[in-house]
Design an enzyme around this catalytic site. Structure first.
Site, mmCIF file in Angstrom:
data_model
loop_
_atom_site.group_PDB
_atom_site.id
_atom_site.type_symbol
_atom_site.label_atom_id
_atom_site.label_comp_id
_atom_site.label_asym_id
_atom_site.label_seq_id
_atom_site.Cartn_x
_atom_site.Cartn_y
_atom_site.Cartn_z
ATOM 1 N N SER A 125 0.798 -1.219 0.000
ATOM 2 C CA SER A 125 0.000 0.000 0.000
ATOM 3 C C SER A 125 0.838 1.281 0.000
ATOM 4 O O SER A 125 0.402 2.300 -0.536
ATOM 5 C CB SER A 125 -0.969 0.010 1.182
ATOM 6 O OG SER A 125 -0.286 -0.237 2.384
ATOM 7 N N HIS A 175 1.023 4.595 4.466
ATOM 8 C CA HIS A 175 0.127 5.201 3.482
ATOM 9 C C HIS A 175 0.469 6.666 3.239
ATOM 10 O O HIS A 175 0.625 7.102 2.094
ATOM 11 C CB HIS A 175 -1.326 5.085 3.958
ATOM 12 C CG HIS A 175 -1.900 3.714 3.820
ATOM 13 N ND1 HIS A 175 -3.254 3.465 3.818
ATOM 14 C CD2 HIS A 175 -1.304 2.500 3.675
ATOM 15 C CE1 HIS A 175 -3.478 2.172 3.670
ATOM 16 N NE2 HIS A 175 -2.300 1.561 3.597
#
Length: 201
Positions: A125, A175
């Site tokens: 991610s 993230h």
């Protein structure tokens, strides 16, 4: 822009770097579900801040190719499958490669410095958010030329960031760090002066 209409062979030919990362992530996941072997692969590659501090620096790279389950893998690879091709086409293969890898590595480095020593993490991610960040940089430079890109990308980035904080067991540090890294790299790659030099070649 982000609708995929290519058949399998066209996709591979047009987007080889995206295809490579899709294949590697899926292959590694399949290996990790093999009894015995899979557990060892996961143990050797997972992001473990304590072991990184002890000198196992490869763990700043390997976590981006490991996933915690099929749902985790699906969402990351679906995002790569949908959004990766357009960025590879715009930036070029090598630039896309560096955006993906450097964003993922920066996400893992940020996780090492900002999370506790007992923190464990894995997943692509950070690199995926790097793709979003690079698109954000492209929007910054083309907001008056490609308003439709702005209308698509900004809501996607906003929703992705919000979901990061609403879901449990999410590495929010990775993230956000991946997003920032992708944006900064994109600012360099998509600067109008650099684009002009590409066109002259």
């Amino acid at each position: 822009m982000f609708s995929r209409t290519e058949n399998f062979s066209q996709y591979i030919r047009l987007y080889p770097v995206v295809t490579f990362f899709l294949a590697v992530n899926i292959l590694v996941y399949l290996i990790t579900i093999i009894p015995g072997i899979g557990d060892q692969v996961r143990l050797v590659g997972i992001g473990n801040n304590y072991l990184i501090a002890e000198g196992e620096w490869w763990r700043l790279f390997t976590p981006m190719f490991l996933h915690g389950g099929i749902i985790h893998l699906f969402f990351n690879m679906f995002s790569l499958f949908i959004f990766g091709p357009e960025l590879e086409k715009i930036a070029g293969r090598m630039r896309f490669l560096t955006i993906y890898l450097l964003s993922g590595i920066f996400a893992d480095i940020a996780t090492f410095f900002l999370q506790d020593l007992d923190y464990l993490h894995l997943g692509a991610s950070g690199a995926i958010f790097g793709i979003f960040g690079a698109f954000g940089a492209l929007v910054h430079y083309t907001k008056h030329v490609l308003p439709q890109l702005r209308q698509i990308i900004l809501p996607i980035i906003l929703i992705s960031v919000v979901m990061t904080y609403l879901q449990s067991d999410i590495n929010t540090t990775a993230h956000i760090a991946g997003l920032i890294a992708g944006f900064l790299i994109g600012l360099s790659y998509f600067h109008p002066k650099r684009i002009a030099r590409w066109k002259k070649r």
